[in-house]
Scaffold this active site. Structure first.
Site, PDB file in Angstrom:
ATOM      1  N   ARG A   1      -0.129   8.979  13.277  1.00 37.54           N
ATOM      2  CA  ARG A   1       0.723   8.224  12.346  1.00 37.54           C
ATOM      3  C   ARG A   1       1.104   8.991  11.078  1.00 37.54           C
ATOM      4  O   ARG A   1       0.602  10.045  10.807  1.00 37.54           O
ATOM      5  CB  ARG A   1       0.026   6.917  11.953  1.00 37.54           C
ATOM      6  CG  ARG A   1      -1.333   7.062  11.305  1.00 37.54           C
ATOM      7  CD  ARG A   1      -1.918   5.676  10.990  1.00 37.54           C
ATOM      8  NE  ARG A   1      -3.244   5.762  10.437  1.00 37.54           N
ATOM      9  CZ  ARG A   1      -4.361   5.775  11.163  1.00 37.54           C
ATOM     10  NH1 ARG A   1      -4.315   5.727  12.486  1.00 37.54           N
ATOM     11  NH2 ARG A   1      -5.539   5.852  10.567  1.00 37.54           N
ATOM     12  N   ASP A   2       2.001   8.355  10.337  1.00 37.67           N
ATOM     13  CA  ASP A   2       2.413   8.771   8.996  1.00 37.67           C
ATOM     14  C   ASP A   2       3.216  10.076   8.999  1.00 37.67           C
ATOM     15  O   ASP A   2       2.842  11.059   8.329  1.00 37.67           O
ATOM     16  CB  ASP A   2       1.185   8.895   8.061  1.00 37.67           C
ATOM     17  CG  ASP A   2       0.269   7.680   8.150  1.00 37.67           C
ATOM     18  OD1 ASP A   2       0.758   6.604   8.519  1.00 37.67           O
ATOM     19  OD2 ASP A   2      -0.934   7.815   7.852  1.00 37.67           O
TER      20      ASP A   2
ATOM     21  N   ASN B   1       0.842  -1.210   0.000  1.00 34.73           N
ATOM     22  CA  ASN B   1       0.000   0.000   0.000  1.00 34.73           C
ATOM     23  C   ASN B   1       0.871   1.252   0.000  1.00 34.73           C
ATOM     24  O   ASN B   1       1.809   1.303  -0.821  1.00 34.73           O
ATOM     25  CB  ASN B   1      -1.132  -0.035   1.030  1.00 34.73           C
ATOM     26  CG  ASN B   1      -0.777  -0.210   2.475  1.00 34.73           C
ATOM     27  OD1 ASN B   1      -0.334  -1.263   2.877  1.00 34.73           O
ATOM     28  ND2 ASN B   1      -0.969   0.800   3.287  1.00 34.73           N
ATOM     29  N   ASP B   2       0.614   2.215   0.824  1.00 39.32           N
ATOM     30  CA  ASP B   2       1.189   3.562   0.693  1.00 39.32           C
ATOM     31  C   ASP B   2       2.658   3.662   0.264  1.00 39.32           C
ATOM     32  O   ASP B   2       3.509   2.939   0.787  1.00 39.32           O
ATOM     33  CB  ASP B   2       1.156   4.281   2.043  1.00 39.32           C
ATOM     34  CG  ASP B   2      -0.147   4.168   2.770  1.00 39.32           C
ATOM     35  OD1 ASP B   2      -1.097   3.627   2.213  1.00 39.32           O
ATOM     36  OD2 ASP B   2      -0.203   4.602   3.919  1.00 39.32           O
TER      37      ASP B   2
HETATM   38  C1  FRU Z   1      -2.999   4.675   4.792  1.00 44.96           C
HETATM   39  C2  FRU Z   1      -2.638   3.888   6.032  1.00 44.96           C
HETATM   40  C3  FRU Z   1      -1.750   4.716   6.924  1.00 44.96           C
HETATM   41  C4  FRU Z   1      -1.012   3.666   7.699  1.00 44.96           C
HETATM   42  C5  FRU Z   1      -0.837   2.580   6.679  1.00 44.96           C
HETATM   43  C6  FRU Z   1      -0.857   1.192   7.243  1.00 44.96           C
HETATM   44  O1  FRU Z   1      -3.352   3.904   3.706  1.00 44.96           O
HETATM   45  O2  FRU Z   1      -3.818   3.476   6.705  1.00 44.96           O
HETATM   46  O3  FRU Z   1      -2.411   5.639   7.720  1.00 44.96           O
HETATM   47  O4  FRU Z   1       0.204   4.129   8.189  1.00 44.96           O
HETATM   48  O5  FRU Z   1      -1.880   2.726   5.745  1.00 44.96           O
HETATM   49  O6  FRU Z   1      -0.475   0.268   6.304  1.00 44.96           O
END
Ligand code: FRU
Length: 490
Positions: free
Chosen positions: A162-163, A34-35
């Site tokens: 987060r992030d 993902n991200d």
């Molecule tokens: C966004 C998210 C982030 C998190 C990650 C977990 O898509 O939900 O907020 O850090 O994916 O995989």
């Protein structure tokens, strides 16, 4: 064997054949992605990390995958760099960012931990962690977590923190992270540090005031043109007019930065993409001063990957961002042009009814169609087609909308297949640039003032492109195949 060695060994032993994947869009060697994370330059090379679960095609305990590029088109895969192997990140190494420092390449990520409350119930804690490396190997520092959730002001959520996105201004590091306030509204919190290990809380950079979804994930903050842009990925949005659809999406808040108070004075909030598959974008600045954005080309609520496909998740093409006359433009990175082959062009070509133009077909293409004039009311470009399948964009002139339809792309799930976009800035001519890479289309309207990104997993033999018009349209077409076989950027 460490958790990381185990993950890398699994990847080596189970890697998916490249022929089954997109040609120039980043994908994981196997398993889930993902991200985008840690999109940055380190020692002259562009690095991209990503949320990764190698062991299945589903989201699971998060690792960080890793690849590098010299030109945003050809990517080199490297071993994964982070695995959830510490007490403070045992439930996952979530999203974050990276920066080049005197001590090496610094990764700031969210460590997720589960712990038991006194009454026996479970509690999630998210906090910010640091790992430093040489571009291949990274070591989590002994001071982790460097921003414990307890450092947040009273009432801010320690479960949704987060992030982190990091940048540096005059010797001070700043970090923007997603968070929720006591009203459960999404917000972006700002921290500062001199040494990456000791951080102080600064301010709330912006908050959603109950308007733009709930939690704001994956913030990014940067100057662009004469303004500042805060990118966020809101969860749980409700559709409101034509700008935002239901669910997760990516938004840009554009305005002035009140540096003294650490606050964005927003002037406009826009959607960054109107398609079905675009989330969690992250940007970086190149050495020649371009702001480049890449996003996860998928959506949380729609899993349309065919059964049996052992990789899941793609990134968008990296896009150059510019701000002109108050409008944000996205263009595919210019380096893609070095990989164009087999050009075919038509100038002032009249289209009425259905037509296939010789030389205009395929699934890995850079295709531009410019609608010049005519008495048409509708114009359709349909692609990834054969007698069984097709996917399309329909331009409806009266309503100035573009309607996407992937109903007949081979999807076997009950998911969103049609979505439309209202053209915000009508021009005399309509320019549609479509970037295809086997399982995706990225549409850039009128030089990227709006974009529409979607995936489809139609069998690869469906290569037809059909143009259709209810009356008469005069169009220009420019088509290139994209081939990354040779190294064209040195
Ligand atoms: C966004 C998210 C982030 C998190 C990650 C977990 O898509 O939900 O907020 O850090 O994916 O995989």
């Amino acid at each position: 064997m460490t958790e990381l060695e185990k993950a890398n060994q699994y990847r080596e032993q189970n890697r998916v054949d490249e022929g089954e994947k997109p040609v120039f869009h980043v994908t994981p060697p196997v398993g889930w992605m993902n991200d985008p994370n840690g999109f940055s330059v380190f020692q002259g090379t562009v690095h991209l990390f990503y949320q990764h679960h190698p062991y299945s095609e589903e989201w699971g305990p998060m690792h960080w995958g890793h690849c590098t590029t010299k030109d945003f088109v050809k990517w080199k895969e490297l071993p994964a760099v982070l695995a959830p192997d510490q007490r403070y990140d045992a439930a996952g190494c979530f999203s974050g960012s990276a920066i080049e420092t005197e001590e090496g390449h610094a990764l700031l990520y969210t460590g997720v931990m589960e712990r038991e409350r006194e009454d026996g119930s479970k509690e999630v804690v998210q906090h910010q962690c640091l790992a430093v490396g040489d571009g291949v190997h990274y070591k989590k520092v002994s001071e982790n977590p460097v921003i414990p959730a307890g450092q947040l002001p009273q009432g801010f959520s320690t479960e949704d923190f987060r992030d982190p996105k990091i940048w540096r201004e005059q010797g001070t590091y700043y970090l923007a992270a997603g968070n929720k306030n006591e009203k459960q509204n999404g917000q972006v919190v700002l921290f500062a540090s001199e040494d990456l290990r000791n951080w102080r809380y600064v301010s709330v950079l912006a908050d959603n005031r109950g308007k733009y979804g709930s939690m704001w994930e994956c913030p990014d903050f940067f100057p662009l043109g004469n303004k500042y842009v805060l990118v966020v990925s809101p969860q749980d949005m409700q559709s409101d007019g034509a700008e935002f659809h239901n669910g997760n999406q990516a938004a840009a808040l554009i305005g002035e930065y009140d540096r003294e108070h650490g606050h964005l004075l927003e002037e406009q909030v826009i959607s960054l993409d109107y398609g079905t598959d675009f989330y969690a974008p992250q940007t970086m600045e190149t050495e020649d001063g371009r702001r480049i954005m890449i996003a996860w080309m998928q959506s949380w609520d729609m899993n349309i990957k065919p059964a049996g496909q052992r990789w899941n998740g793609m990134m968008t093409i990296p896009r150059e961002l510019t701000l002109r006359d108050g409008r944000l433009y996205q263009q595919p990175v210019r380096e893609i042009e070095h990989y164009r082959t087999e050009p075919v062009a038509y100038v002032d070509r009249e289209i009425s009814g259905r037509c296939e133009l010789p030389g205009i077909r395929g699934r890995v293409l850079d295709l531009t169609i410019e609608l010049q004039e005519g008495d048409y009311r509708e114009f359709i470009v349909s692609f990834a087609g054969n007698e069984r399948y097709h996917t399309s964009f329909r331009y409806v002139r009266d309503t100035q909308t573009i309607e996407f339809d992937r109903t007949y792309s081979g999807i076997t799930r009950d998911v969103v297949c049609q979505r439309s976009m209202r053209i915000k800035k009508a021009e005399k001519t309509l320019k549609l640039r479509l970037i295809f890479d086997r399982f995706s289309v990225e549409l850039f309207v009128n030089d990227g003032v709006q974009t529409f990104t979607s995936t489809f997993y139609t069998p690869l033999e469906a290569e037809d492109i059909v143009l259709e018009c209810d009356k008469k349209a005069i169009i220009n077409v420019e088509k290139y195949s994209i081939s990354v076989e040779d190294d064209r950027c040195g």
